[in-house]
Write a protein that holds these residues in place. Structure first.
Motif, PDB file in Angstrom:
ATOM      1  N   ASN A 211       0.823  -1.214   0.000  1.00 64.67           N
ATOM      2  CA  ASN A 211       0.000   0.000   0.000  1.00 64.67           C
ATOM      3  C   ASN A 211       0.857   1.264   0.000  1.00 64.67           C
ATOM      4  OD1 ASN A 211      -2.535  -1.323   0.030  1.00 64.67           O
ATOM      5  ND2 ASN A 211      -2.336  -1.682   2.239  1.00 64.67           N
ATOM      6  N   GLU A 212       2.167   1.086  -0.027  1.00 68.46           N
ATOM      7  CA  GLU A 212       3.089   2.220  -0.018  1.00 68.46           C
ATOM      8  C   GLU A 212       2.984   2.987  -1.338  1.00 68.46           C
ATOM      9  OE1 GLU A 212       6.044   4.397   2.149  1.00 68.46           O
ATOM     10  OE2 GLU A 212       4.919   2.620   2.760  1.00 68.46           O
ATOM     11  N   LYS A 213       2.888   4.308  -1.268  1.00 71.39           N
ATOM     12  CA  LYS A 213       2.773   5.155  -2.460  1.00 71.39           C
ATOM     13  C   LYS A 213       4.023   6.023  -2.599  1.00 71.39           C
ATOM     14  CE  LYS A 213      -1.464   3.666  -2.604  1.00 71.39           C
ATOM     15  NZ  LYS A 213      -1.791   2.529  -3.486  1.00 71.39           N
ATOM     16  N   HIS A 214       4.513   6.142  -3.832  1.00 73.28           N
ATOM     17  CA  HIS A 214       5.662   7.007  -4.077  1.00 73.28           C
ATOM     18  C   HIS A 214       5.200   8.247  -4.824  1.00 73.28           C
ATOM     19  CE1 HIS A 214       9.655   8.403  -4.923  1.00 73.28           C
ATOM     20  NE2 HIS A 214      10.187   7.384  -4.290  1.00 73.28           N
ATOM     21  N   GLU A 215       5.617   9.393  -4.343  1.00 71.54           N
ATOM     22  CA  GLU A 215       5.191  10.652  -4.952  1.00 71.54           C
ATOM     23  C   GLU A 215       5.846  10.870  -6.321  1.00 71.54           C
ATOM     24  OE1 GLU A 215       8.713  11.142  -2.330  1.00 71.54           O
ATOM     25  OE2 GLU A 215       6.713  10.224  -2.110  1.00 71.54           O
ATOM     26  N   ASP A 216       6.950  10.173  -6.581  1.00 77.20           N
ATOM     27  CA  ASP A 216       7.619  10.266  -7.884  1.00 77.20           C
ATOM     28  C   ASP A 216       7.714   8.876  -8.504  1.00 77.20           C
ATOM     29  OD1 ASP A 216       9.056  11.284 -10.069  1.00 77.20           O
ATOM     30  OD2 ASP A 216      10.964  10.973  -9.056  1.00 77.20           O
ATOM     31  N   ALA A 217       8.798   8.150  -8.237  1.00 77.66           N
ATOM     32  CA  ALA A 217       8.988   6.819  -8.820  1.00 77.66           C
ATOM     33  C   ALA A 217       9.962   6.018  -7.964  1.00 77.66           C
ATOM     34  CB  ALA A 217       9.503   6.930 -10.256  1.00 77.66           C
ATOM     35  N   TRP A 218       9.803   4.703  -8.004  1.00 76.93           N
ATOM     36  CA  TRP A 218      10.698   3.794  -7.311  1.00 76.93           C
ATOM     37  C   TRP A 218      11.919   3.527  -8.200  1.00 76.93           C
ATOM     38  CZ3 TRP A 218       9.099   3.013  -2.437  1.00 76.93           C
ATOM     39  CH2 TRP A 218       7.734   3.147  -2.154  1.00 76.93           C
ATOM     40  N   GLU A 219      13.117   3.752  -7.655  1.00 73.80           N
ATOM     41  CA  GLU A 219      14.353   3.574  -8.407  1.00 73.80           C
ATOM     42  C   GLU A 219      14.892   2.163  -8.171  1.00 73.80           C
ATOM     43  OE1 GLU A 219      15.757   5.925 -10.347  1.00 73.80           O
ATOM     44  OE2 GLU A 219      14.409   7.579  -9.835  1.00 73.80           O
ATOM     45  N   LEU A 220      14.947   1.355  -9.258  1.00 76.38           N
ATOM     46  CA  LEU A 220      15.324  -0.046  -9.120  1.00 76.38           C
ATOM     47  C   LEU A 220      16.707  -0.304  -9.737  1.00 76.38           C
ATOM     48  CD1 LEU A 220      11.931  -1.832  -9.881  1.00 76.38           C
ATOM     49  CD2 LEU A 220      12.712  -0.659  -7.798  1.00 76.38           C
ATOM     50  N   GLY A 221      17.733  -0.026  -8.960  1.00 78.78           N
ATOM     51  CA  GLY A 221      19.110  -0.290  -9.350  1.00 78.78           C
ATOM     52  C   GLY A 221      19.895  -0.753  -8.139  1.00 78.78           C
ATOM     53  N   THR A 222      21.109  -1.256  -8.365  1.00 73.94           N
ATOM     54  CA  THR A 222      21.901  -1.766  -7.243  1.00 73.94           C
ATOM     55  C   THR A 222      22.553  -0.649  -6.449  1.00 73.94           C
ATOM     56  OG1 THR A 222      23.941  -1.950  -8.534  1.00 73.94           O
ATOM     57  CG2 THR A 222      22.451  -3.854  -8.553  1.00 73.94           C
ATOM     58  N   GLY A 223      22.733   0.519  -7.074  1.00 73.47           N
ATOM     59  CA  GLY A 223      23.421   1.615  -6.409  1.00 73.47           C
ATOM     60  C   GLY A 223      24.920   1.619  -6.658  1.00 73.47           C
ATOM     61  N   MET A 224      25.387   0.744  -7.556  1.00 76.10           N
ATOM     62  CA  MET A 224      26.792   0.760  -7.968  1.00 76.10           C
ATOM     63  C   MET A 224      26.833   0.484  -9.468  1.00 76.10           C
ATOM     64  SD  MET A 224      28.355  -2.847  -6.616  1.00 76.10           S
ATOM     65  CE  MET A 224      29.905  -2.461  -7.429  1.00 76.10           C
ATOM     66  N   ASN A 225      27.951   0.835 -10.117  1.00 75.58           N
ATOM     67  CA  ASN A 225      28.010   0.604 -11.549  1.00 75.58           C
ATOM     68  C   ASN A 225      29.386   0.120 -11.977  1.00 75.58           C
ATOM     69  OD1 ASN A 225      29.535   2.984 -11.524  1.00 75.58           O
ATOM     70  ND2 ASN A 225      27.880   4.242 -12.358  1.00 75.58           N
ATOM     71  N   TYR A 226      29.434  -0.416 -13.197  1.00 75.05           N
ATOM     72  CA  TYR A 226      30.662  -0.906 -13.810  1.00 75.05           C
ATOM     73  C   TYR A 226      30.830  -0.256 -15.171  1.00 75.05           C
ATOM     74  CZ  TYR A 226      30.626  -4.785 -10.427  1.00 75.05           C
ATOM     75  OH  TYR A 226      30.626  -5.538  -9.280  1.00 75.05           O
ATOM     76  N   SER A 227      32.074  -0.029 -15.556  1.00 70.13           N
ATOM     77  CA  SER A 227      32.310   0.388 -16.930  1.00 70.13           C
ATOM     78  C   SER A 227      32.152  -0.819 -17.840  1.00 70.13           C
ATOM     79  CB  SER A 227      33.717   0.978 -17.084  1.00 70.13           C
ATOM     80  OG  SER A 227      34.698  -0.044 -17.031  1.00 70.13           O
ATOM     81  N   ILE A 228      31.871  -0.561 -19.103  1.00 69.76           N
ATOM     82  CA  ILE A 228      31.764  -1.656 -20.068  1.00 69.76           C
ATOM     83  C   ILE A 228      33.092  -2.393 -20.177  1.00 69.76           C
ATOM     84  CG2 ILE A 228      31.275  -2.207 -22.479  1.00 69.76           C
ATOM     85  CD1 ILE A 228      28.841  -1.329 -20.797  1.00 69.76           C
ATOM     86  N   ASN A 229      34.193  -1.688 -20.028  1.00 68.47           N
ATOM     87  CA  ASN A 229      35.504  -2.342 -20.050  1.00 68.47           C
ATOM     88  C   ASN A 229      35.678  -3.296 -18.868  1.00 68.47           C
ATOM     89  OD1 ASN A 229      36.431  -1.096 -22.422  1.00 68.47           O
ATOM     90  ND2 ASN A 229      37.101   0.725 -21.294  1.00 68.47           N
ATOM     91  N   GLU A 230      35.158  -2.926 -17.713  1.00 67.72           N
ATOM     92  CA  GLU A 230      35.224  -3.823 -16.557  1.00 67.72           C
ATOM     93  C   GLU A 230      34.399  -5.079 -16.802  1.00 67.72           C
ATOM     94  OE1 GLU A 230      35.802  -1.159 -12.601  1.00 67.72           O
ATOM     95  OE2 GLU A 230      33.983  -0.732 -13.750  1.00 67.72           O
ATOM     96  N   VAL A 231      33.230  -4.923 -17.418  1.00 65.19           N
ATOM     97  CA  VAL A 231      32.404  -6.089 -17.744  1.00 65.19           C
ATOM     98  C   VAL A 231      33.145  -6.994 -18.720  1.00 65.19           C
ATOM     99  CG1 VAL A 231      30.198  -6.873 -18.685  1.00 65.19           C
ATOM    100  CG2 VAL A 231      30.294  -4.762 -17.337  1.00 65.19           C
ATOM    101  N   PHE A 232      33.853  -6.401 -19.677  1.00 60.61           N
ATOM    102  CA  PHE A 232      34.649  -7.180 -20.615  1.00 60.61           C
ATOM    103  C   PHE A 232      35.716  -7.994 -19.875  1.00 60.61           C
ATOM    104  CE2 PHE A 232      38.391  -7.453 -23.494  1.00 60.61           C
ATOM    105  CZ  PHE A 232      37.838  -8.326 -24.436  1.00 60.61           C
ATOM    106  N   SER A 233      36.279  -7.431 -18.826  1.00 64.73           N
ATOM    107  CA  SER A 233      37.293  -8.162 -18.053  1.00 64.73           C
ATOM    108  C   SER A 233      36.684  -9.386 -17.375  1.00 64.73           C
ATOM    109  CB  SER A 233      37.950  -7.245 -17.014  1.00 64.73           C
ATOM    110  OG  SER A 233      37.072  -6.964 -15.931  1.00 64.73           O
ATOM    111  N   PHE A 234      35.414  -9.308 -16.957  1.00 65.47           N
ATOM    112  CA  PHE A 234      34.741 -10.474 -16.379  1.00 65.47           C
ATOM    113  C   PHE A 234      34.588 -11.575 -17.436  1.00 65.47           C
ATOM    114  CE2 PHE A 234      32.277  -7.327 -13.496  1.00 65.47           C
ATOM    115  CZ  PHE A 234      33.417  -7.120 -12.734  1.00 65.47           C
TER     116      PHE A 234
END
Length: 302
Positions: A211-234
Motif C-alpha cells: 500500500n506504499e505510495k511514491h510521490e515520484d517513482a521507485w528507483e530499481l538499481g543496485t546503487g553501484m556501476n561498472y564500466s563496459i571495459n570492466e564487464v569485458f574483463s569479467f
C-alpha cells in the motif's frame, strides 16, 4: 489477486509471472510477440496474443493489478522507427491508463533510468518520460492508483542474446558462443548500474502488493556501476583471451547510470545485490538462453 502482465512473453515479464504464480496469484498475459517468445511461457498463466491497443476492448473483466511492461525496449532501434516507438511506448501508456481508470485497476509502470539523462536524446527515452507523465497525470487528475518503477540495465535469465532488441550482456553471450569478437561501443568507459532480474522482480512484487505510495517513482538499481571495459574483463576471466572491436559512439549512449536514491530500499525493505560478476563467471551453456541461467537464479533465490 487477479493480475494482468502486459509484455508477459518478454524478458522481465516472464520472470515476473513465475514469481506471481509462485505466490498464488491468478495471472493473465497480453503480448504481441514482437520481441517476446512463446518458449518463455509459464504453466498456470493465461496467455493472450495481440497488440496493446486491444486492451481498449477488454470490458467487464475484473483485475486487481496490472504490470505494464510491454514496450519496444531499446534505445538504438528507436532511432530506426520512431513512429512505432511512440505508438507502442507512449500510446500504449495512454491506453493502459484509461483502461485502468475505467476498471479501477492498480498499475505498476516500467519506467527507465534514462529519466536522469536528457530524455530528449532518443525517441525511446522520450517515450519513457511521456509514459511517466501519463501515469502521473492520471494519478493526480483522477486519483488513480498508479506506481512507477525505473529500471537500471536489467540482465539475467530470458534476456535476449541476439537481434535488434538484445542488450550488451546478451549480445556478448551470443558473440562468445559464435566465437566472434566482442563489440564495445565507443571507448567502453561508459558506466552502467547492472541489476539482476531476480531483484527487479522482487521490487515489482513489493510495489504491486504494498500500500506504499511514491510521490515520484521507485528507483530499481543496485546503487553501484561498472564500466563496459570492466564487464569485458569479467568475460575474459570466464572465457580466457577474447578479441574485441571498438565501434563508433552511438546517439543516445549516455555516460553513466547509477541509482542514488535509497528510499526503495528503506520503504519497501528491498535489498538488491551486485550479482553481475558471479552471473558471468558461473553461467555454462552460452548457446541456450535459459537453461543454466535459470539453474543459477533458482540457486541464488534459495
Amino acid at each position: 489477486m487477479k493480475i494482468l502482465v502486459t509484455g508477459g512473453n518478454g524478458f522481465i515479464g516472464s520472470n515476473l509471472i513465475k514469481r506471481l504464480l509462485s505466490e498464488g496469484h491468478e495471472v493473465v498475459s497480453i503480448d504481441d510477440l514482437s520481441t517476446g517468445l512463446k518458449e518463455y511461457e509459464v504453466e498456470g498463466c493465461t496467455y493472450v496474443y495481440g497488440d496493446i491497443q486491444n486492451l481498449m476492448f477488454w470490458k467487464g473483466e475484473s483485475f486487481d493489478l496490472c504490470y505494464h511492461l510491454a514496450a519496444l525496449s531499446r534505445i538504438q532501434p528507436s532511432f530506426d522507427d520512431p513512429a512505432e516507438t511512440f505508438r507502442v511506448n507512449a500510446g500504449g501508456c495512454s491506453i493502459v491508463a484509461e483502461w485502468a481508470r475505467e476498471n479501477k485497476v492498480k498499475v505498476v509502470y516500467s519506467g527507465s533510468s534514462s529519466r536522469w539523462c536528457n530524455p530528449q536524446t532518443s525517441p525511446y527515452a522520450t517515450c519513457k518520460q511521456i509514459g511517466e507523465n501519463v501515469f502521473k497525470s492520471y494519478r493526480t487528475a483522477y486519483g488513480c492508483d498508479f506506481e512507477i518503477c525505473r529500471f537500471y540495465n536489467v540482465y539475467g535469465p530470458n534476456e535476449l542474446v541476439d537481434g535488434t532488441w538484445a542488450a550488451v550482456i546478451g549480445i556478448w553471450r551470443d558473440q562468445v558462443s559464435k566465437e566472434q569478437p566482442i563489440t564495445i561501443v565507443s571507448d567502453g568507459e561508459q558506466r552502467r548500474d547492472f541489476t539482476h532480474v531476480i531483484d527487479i522482480v522482487d521490487a515489482l512484487y513489493k510495489v504491486g502488493t504494498s500500500n506504499e505510495k511514491h510521490e515520484d517513482a521507485w528507483e530499481l538499481g543496485t546503487g553501484m556501476n561498472y564500466s563496459i571495459n570492466e564487464v569485458f574483463s569479467f568475460f575474459k576471466e570466464r572465457f580466457g583471451e577474447l578479441s574485441k572491436v571498438h565501434l563508433p559512439d552511438q546517439p543516445g549512449n549516455y555516460k553513466s547510470t547509477c541509482r542514488e536514491n535509497d528510499d526503495t530500499l528503506e520503504r519497501l525493505d528491498w535489498a538488491p545485490k551486485d550479482r553481475l560478476k558471479e552471473y558471468i563467471l558461473t553461467l555454462k551453456n552460452w548457446n541456450k538462453q535459459t537453461e543454466n541461467a535459470m539453474d543459477w537464479t533458482n540457486r541464488m533465490a534459495r
